[in-house]
Design an enzyme around this catalytic site. Structure first.
Site, PDB file in Angstrom:
ATOM      1  N   ARG A 196      41.490  45.682  47.285  1.00 26.31           N
ATOM      2  CA  ARG A 196      40.916  44.329  47.388  1.00 26.31           C
ATOM      3  C   ARG A 196      39.493  44.349  47.944  1.00 26.31           C
ATOM      4  O   ARG A 196      39.089  43.426  48.660  1.00 26.31           O
ATOM      5  CB  ARG A 196      41.762  43.428  48.291  1.00 26.31           C
ATOM      6  CG  ARG A 196      43.096  43.065  47.734  1.00 26.31           C
ATOM      7  CD  ARG A 196      42.989  41.826  46.853  1.00 26.31           C
ATOM      8  NE  ARG A 196      44.304  41.482  46.344  1.00 26.31           N
ATOM      9  CZ  ARG A 196      45.072  40.554  46.883  1.00 26.31           C
ATOM     10  NH1 ARG A 196      44.660  39.858  47.915  1.00 26.31           N
ATOM     11  NH2 ARG A 196      46.246  40.313  46.354  1.00 26.31           N
ATOM     12  N   ARG A 203      37.338  37.693  49.401  1.00 28.50           N
ATOM     13  CA  ARG A 203      36.800  36.584  50.193  1.00 28.50           C
ATOM     14  C   ARG A 203      36.125  36.957  51.499  1.00 28.50           C
ATOM     15  O   ARG A 203      35.453  36.140  52.098  1.00 28.50           O
ATOM     16  CB  ARG A 203      37.917  35.562  50.455  1.00 28.50           C
ATOM     17  CG  ARG A 203      38.228  34.720  49.233  1.00 28.50           C
ATOM     18  CD  ARG A 203      39.549  34.037  49.367  1.00 28.50           C
ATOM     19  NE  ARG A 203      40.595  35.039  49.493  1.00 28.50           N
ATOM     20  CZ  ARG A 203      41.881  34.760  49.660  1.00 28.50           C
ATOM     21  NH1 ARG A 203      42.280  33.511  49.746  1.00 28.50           N
ATOM     22  NH2 ARG A 203      42.759  35.729  49.745  1.00 28.50           N
ATOM     23  N   ARG A 256      32.752  32.199  44.098  1.00 32.15           N
ATOM     24  CA  ARG A 256      34.057  31.532  44.101  1.00 32.15           C
ATOM     25  C   ARG A 256      33.920  30.018  44.253  1.00 32.15           C
ATOM     26  O   ARG A 256      34.723  29.257  43.709  1.00 32.15           O
ATOM     27  CB  ARG A 256      34.894  32.111  45.245  1.00 32.15           C
ATOM     28  CG  ARG A 256      36.296  31.559  45.385  1.00 32.15           C
ATOM     29  CD  ARG A 256      37.197  32.068  44.295  1.00 32.15           C
ATOM     30  NE  ARG A 256      38.575  31.711  44.542  1.00 32.15           N
ATOM     31  CZ  ARG A 256      39.150  30.592  44.134  1.00 32.15           C
ATOM     32  NH1 ARG A 256      38.444  29.710  43.440  1.00 32.15           N
ATOM     33  NH2 ARG A 256      40.416  30.353  44.396  1.00 32.15           N
ATOM     34  N   ASP A 285      43.393  40.691  38.305  1.00 34.24           N
ATOM     35  CA  ASP A 285      44.598  40.520  39.107  1.00 34.24           C
ATOM     36  C   ASP A 285      45.792  41.074  38.334  1.00 34.24           C
ATOM     37  O   ASP A 285      45.777  41.094  37.106  1.00 34.24           O
ATOM     38  CB  ASP A 285      44.838  39.043  39.452  1.00 34.24           C
ATOM     39  CG  ASP A 285      45.846  38.916  40.596  1.00 34.24           C
ATOM     40  OD1 ASP A 285      45.439  39.066  41.758  1.00 34.24           O
ATOM     41  OD2 ASP A 285      47.042  38.719  40.317  1.00 34.24           O
ATOM     42  N   TYR A 311      57.034  37.871  40.498  1.00 33.30           N
ATOM     43  CA  TYR A 311      56.261  36.620  40.480  1.00 33.30           C
ATOM     44  C   TYR A 311      56.731  35.709  39.348  1.00 33.30           C
ATOM     45  O   TYR A 311      56.786  34.487  39.498  1.00 33.30           O
ATOM     46  CB  TYR A 311      54.762  36.905  40.345  1.00 33.30           C
ATOM     47  CG  TYR A 311      54.141  37.400  41.632  1.00 33.30           C
ATOM     48  CD1 TYR A 311      53.727  36.507  42.610  1.00 33.30           C
ATOM     49  CD2 TYR A 311      53.981  38.756  41.875  1.00 33.30           C
ATOM     50  CE1 TYR A 311      53.170  36.946  43.799  1.00 33.30           C
ATOM     51  CE2 TYR A 311      53.424  39.219  43.053  1.00 33.30           C
ATOM     52  CZ  TYR A 311      53.023  38.306  44.018  1.00 33.30           C
ATOM     53  OH  TYR A 311      52.478  38.761  45.188  1.00 33.30           O
TER      54      TYR A 311
END
Ligand code: CP3
Length: 345
Positions: A22, A26, A35, A71, A148
């Site tokens: 990652r 952010r 973003r 992703d 998921y």
């Protein structure tokens, strides 16, 4: 050859390579600036934006590998999951798989058609901007992506997934079979497009018992690895949470490297793992939110435990979190890149 590639094939390096799971995200102001103007899906579906974000942490820290910005849930979305990333909640899927008829609604469109933007992003990155920095492509492993698709989002304990596994194993098996094909095609497409390495993520293996792990993680992974078209012999790494329990089973797979989570005693694994398997890991990402002194001593411990083994790549034991201060990442990278392994004669 890059240090990442040398280390993943267990060959000696003059200094240790480091990249971070990652690493684009952010905690970087330059990521947040993009973003603010785009949805997450829009960012990963626009090759120019995804390529720019892939490059951001490389420019800032001089990491030894780039990882494609995307992703693991793009495959779920390509198969028909109505996927959205909701602020503060993470991924949310509106049409979870719970019954046999949910399965019949899934898409049959080939992955290379639905995920063409990933190919375009790889081609763009490999046309020059990365220079000599290797590019890692990735995919979620079938079990984690299935989790998921069934659960409909993130979950602490995968209650719905485990219940489906136990009560309707046929539905689970059908979904996993579809994901085996999709994942192998997706990885093959990334290799064809020019990635230098592949990492498979089976994060949620940690929720399984050993027999469940054999059935829902090991078997599908074997099937995926068998089906991947890999004429360039691009090295493959597998990451799971729960690697303390499962690493020696994962070491029997035809992969080059195990990415260990932060719970594992890396010294123990470094002493026991087969010498042809490289290790990657395993700093607890939380340590990056502590003090520089704590960081330095934890990094030293890992370097002393595994740094002198041919085949070691420094990484975190799970993804970096948004609250990590940038100067802690700079310190981490400097300390690791200063380390020159001493190999036994
Ligand atoms: O490592 C990298 O820098 C490459 C990009 C990458 C992302 N996700 C970007 C991302 C990779 C390799 C992943 C993998 C991924 N995604 C996993 C497996 C590894 C792991 O972390 O366990 C999983 C389980 C996912 C699913 C996912 N995607 C979750 C649970 C979330 C929400 C959590 C969060 O941090 O918000 C995402 C969103 C996501 N994927 C973000 C990023 C940068 C944050 C999106 C945003 O900006 O809002």
């Amino acid at each position: 050859m890059s240090r990442y590639i040398e280390a993943v094939w267990c060959r000696p390096v003059d200094r240790l390579p480091i990249w971070l799971m990652r690493q684009a995200g952010r905690y970087l102001p330059e990521y947040r600036a993009i973003r603010e103007r785009h949805t997450f899906m829009n960012m990963i579906q626009t090759p120019e934006i995804a390529a720019e974000i892939t490059l951001q942490p490389i420019r800032r820290f001089g990491l030894d590998a780039a990882i494609l910005f995307s992703d693991i849930l793009t495959v779920a979305s390509a198969l028909g999951s109505k996927l959205e990333f909701v602020e503060g909640k993470g991924p949310v899927i509106d049409n979870p798989i719970r019954t046999e008829s949910d399965l019949t609604l899934l898409s049959q469109t080939p992955i290379r058609d639905s995920l063409h933007y990933v190919r375009e992003c790889i081609e763009l990155l490999q046309s020059g901007p990365l220079g000599n920095t290797p590019l890692i492509g990735f995919a979620g492993a079938p079990f984690t992506v299935a989790s998921y698709m069934i659960q409909g989002g993130s979950s602490k304990d995968l209650t719905l997934v485990k219940r489906l596994m136990l009560t309707h194993p046929n539905i689970m098996a059908d979904l996993i079979d579809r994901l085996v094909l999709a994942t192998a095609d997706y990885v093959s497409m990334q290799i064809e497009a020019g990635v230098d390495g592949i990492q498979l993520f089976d994060t949620w293996a940690i929720h399984l018992s050993m027999p469940e792990f054999e059935e829902w993680v090991m078997s599908p992974l074997k099937a995926v690895l068998n089906r991947i078209r890999n004429p360039r012999r691009v090295p493959i790494t597998i990451f799971t949470r729960g690697s303390a329990v499962f690493w020696n089973r994962l070491a029997t797979l035809p992969v080059q490297c195990l990415s260990l989570d932060w719970q594992v005693d890396i010294k123990g694994v470094a002493g026991l793992a087969p010498s042809h398997i490289a290790l990657q890991g395993n700093l607890d990402p939380m340590v990056l939110t502590a003090t520089p002194t704590v960081l330095s001593s934890q990094v030293t411990r890992i370097l002393q435990s595994a740094g002198n083994r041919p085949g070691f790549i420094f990484n975190l034991g799970h993804g970096i979190t948004p609250d990590v201060p940038i100067d802690m990442v700079t310190r981490l990278v400097e300390q690791v890149q200063a380390y020159q392994p001493v190999y036994e004669a």
